[in-house]
Design an enzyme around this catalytic site. Structure first.
Site, PDB file in Angstrom:
ATOM      1  N   CYS A  76       0.663  -0.928  -0.231  1.00 58.03           N
ATOM      2  CA  CYS A  76      -0.135  -0.073  -0.307  1.00 58.03           C
ATOM      3  C   CYS A  76       1.018   1.084   0.256  1.00 58.03           C
ATOM      4  O   CYS A  76       1.983   1.109  -0.080  1.00 58.03           O
ATOM      5  CB  CYS A  76      -0.929   0.244   0.616  1.00 58.03           C
ATOM      6  SG  CYS A  76      -0.259  -0.081   2.473  1.00 58.03           S
ATOM      7  N   GLU A 124      -8.075   7.311   5.478  1.00 58.16           N
ATOM      8  CA  GLU A 124      -7.721   7.535   3.796  1.00 58.16           C
ATOM      9  C   GLU A 124      -9.188   7.354   3.253  1.00 58.16           C
ATOM     10  O   GLU A 124      -9.472   7.030   3.490  1.00 58.16           O
ATOM     11  CB  GLU A 124      -6.607   6.294   3.727  1.00 58.16           C
ATOM     12  CG  GLU A 124      -5.026   6.622   4.531  1.00 58.16           C
ATOM     13  CD  GLU A 124      -4.325   5.695   4.517  1.00 58.16           C
ATOM     14  OE1 GLU A 124      -3.518   6.263   4.028  1.00 58.16           O
ATOM     15  OE2 GLU A 124      -4.373   4.689   3.872  1.00 58.16           O
TER      16      GLU A 124
END
Length: 183
Positions: A76, A124
């Protein structure tokens, strides 16, 4: 707690702040976006599937500033402001695990999670990016990855319910979107 008054390395890189719909509204450093209470920003989570349908997980390195040593998706990160998500994801996949794959977006979701060990916050707008594993052996960067494992998705779903403390808090959302996209 981590001192990020003068961030260096990846923590100093610029990332894109977004609104609730994912539209860009500004920029700041990685470190600043992850200070409590967190600033909503664009991120991506990659999940690779092998020919048997298993998913590749990584255990985050001990030096990670957010959720170290927890198991997470394949890799990620954060695209640079204006950078296409799949381009940034392909770069991180190569950097973290030495792998390449044909990547595509499966969807996006928003999550917020505070790390009690480091005091950092993940807030996020996370683009889930999936792809098939080409069969190459991963070559993890030890500064990013402590370990890796191939896991059957059903087993992972059960373990996420029974032992959530072992996993990054975003992994359930990533797996859910990835499985819908793979069907």
């Amino acid at each position: 707690m981590v001192n990020d008054d003068a961030p260096t390395g990846r923590e100093a890189l610029p990332i894109e702040l977004v609104d609730a719909a994912g539209a860009a509204v500004g920029t700041c450093s990685v470190a600043r976006a992850h200070r409590s209470p967190g600033m909503l920003h664009r991120a991506f989570s990659v999940l690779l599937f092998d020919a048997s349908g298993r998913v590749l997980l990584q255990q985050r390195a001990a030096v990670k500033t957010r959720f170290p040593l927890r198991w997470a998706n394949t890799c990620c990160g954060h695209p640079a402001p204006g950078q296409p998500v799949t381009e940034a994801a392909a770069i991180r996949l190569r950097e973290e695990l030495g792998l390449a794959a044909a990547l595509g977006e499966a969807g996006a979701f928003t999550y917020r999670a505070a790390d009690p060990r480091t005091g950092r916050v993940e807030f996020e707008y996370d683009h889930v990016v999936v792809g098939p594993h080409a069969g190459d052996e991963p070559h993890p960067d030890p500064a990013e990855v402590a370990d890796y494992a191939w896991v059957e998705p059903g087993q992972l779903e059960r373990d996420l319910r029974e032992h959530p403390e072992r996993y990054a808090p975003w992994l359930g959302g990533v797996l859910g979107l990835a499985l819908v996209a793979s069907r």
